[in-house]
Write a protein that holds these residues in place. Sequence first.
Motif, PDB file in Angstrom:
ATOM      1  N   ASP A  56       0.828  -1.211   0.000  1.00 27.99           N
ATOM      2  CA  ASP A  56       0.000   0.000   0.000  1.00 27.99           C
ATOM      3  C   ASP A  56       0.862   1.262   0.000  1.00 27.99           C
ATOM      4  O   ASP A  56       0.555   2.235  -0.690  1.00 27.99           O
ATOM      5  CB  ASP A  56      -0.927   0.018   1.224  1.00 27.99           C
ATOM      6  N   LYS A  57       1.942   1.245   0.775  1.00 32.16           N
ATOM      7  CA  LYS A  57       2.827   2.403   0.873  1.00 32.16           C
ATOM      8  C   LYS A  57       3.483   2.721  -0.473  1.00 32.16           C
ATOM      9  O   LYS A  57       3.724   3.880  -0.804  1.00 32.16           O
ATOM     10  CB  LYS A  57       3.904   2.123   1.915  1.00 32.16           C
ATOM     11  N   ASN A  58       3.746   1.700  -1.258  1.00 26.88           N
ATOM     12  CA  ASN A  58       4.421   1.881  -2.544  1.00 26.88           C
ATOM     13  C   ASN A  58       3.459   1.846  -3.719  1.00 26.88           C
ATOM     14  O   ASN A  58       3.882   1.726  -4.863  1.00 26.88           O
ATOM     15  CB  ASN A  58       5.504   0.808  -2.706  1.00 26.88           C
ATOM     16  N   TYR A  59       2.170   1.977  -3.433  1.00 26.92           N
ATOM     17  CA  TYR A  59       1.144   1.943  -4.467  1.00 26.92           C
ATOM     18  C   TYR A  59       1.159   3.245  -5.256  1.00 26.92           C
ATOM     19  O   TYR A  59       1.208   4.337  -4.691  1.00 26.92           O
ATOM     20  CB  TYR A  59      -0.235   1.739  -3.828  1.00 26.92           C
ATOM     21  N   LYS A  60       1.159   3.119  -6.548  1.00 27.71           N
ATOM     22  CA  LYS A  60       1.098   4.280  -7.442  1.00 27.71           C
ATOM     23  C   LYS A  60      -0.194   4.185  -8.248  1.00 27.71           C
ATOM     24  O   LYS A  60      -0.393   3.253  -9.021  1.00 27.71           O
ATOM     25  CB  LYS A  60       2.291   4.297  -8.413  1.00 27.71           C
ATOM     26  N   ALA A  61      -1.049   5.147  -8.042  1.00 29.10           N
ATOM     27  CA  ALA A  61      -2.331   5.149  -8.748  1.00 29.10           C
ATOM     28  C   ALA A  61      -2.106   5.447 -10.233  1.00 29.10           C
ATOM     29  O   ALA A  61      -1.205   6.220 -10.593  1.00 29.10           O
ATOM     30  CB  ALA A  61      -3.266   6.178  -8.146  1.00 29.10           C
TER      31      ALA A  61
END
Length: 96
Positions: free
Chosen positions: A83-88
């Motif tokens: 989640d912390k490294n999620y890029k939309a």
Amino acid sequence: MEAIILSTQQYKDLVNRLDALNKQLEEKQKKPQDTFLDNQEFLQLMNISKRTAQTWRDEGIVSFSQIGSKIYYRMSDVQKLLDKNYKAAFSNKRKY
């Protein structure tokens, strides 16, 4: 086929045991974040090498538990990492 006869009390005990097992299974399914992965499962899940996992641990990128030489990762910590490294996705519509 053989028939098995149970007393009422034996039947109730059996049903109670099955209910307890069913409840335990449901609780485990509701809380996958409380599940722990060993190092090998983590490597396979993330599709990374042992060295990459070691680097992530050393740099504090992922939390872990260590008992002796065994390393475990909490599934909720793996989820936080993702989640912390999620890029939309961003909209890149071309105008003609």
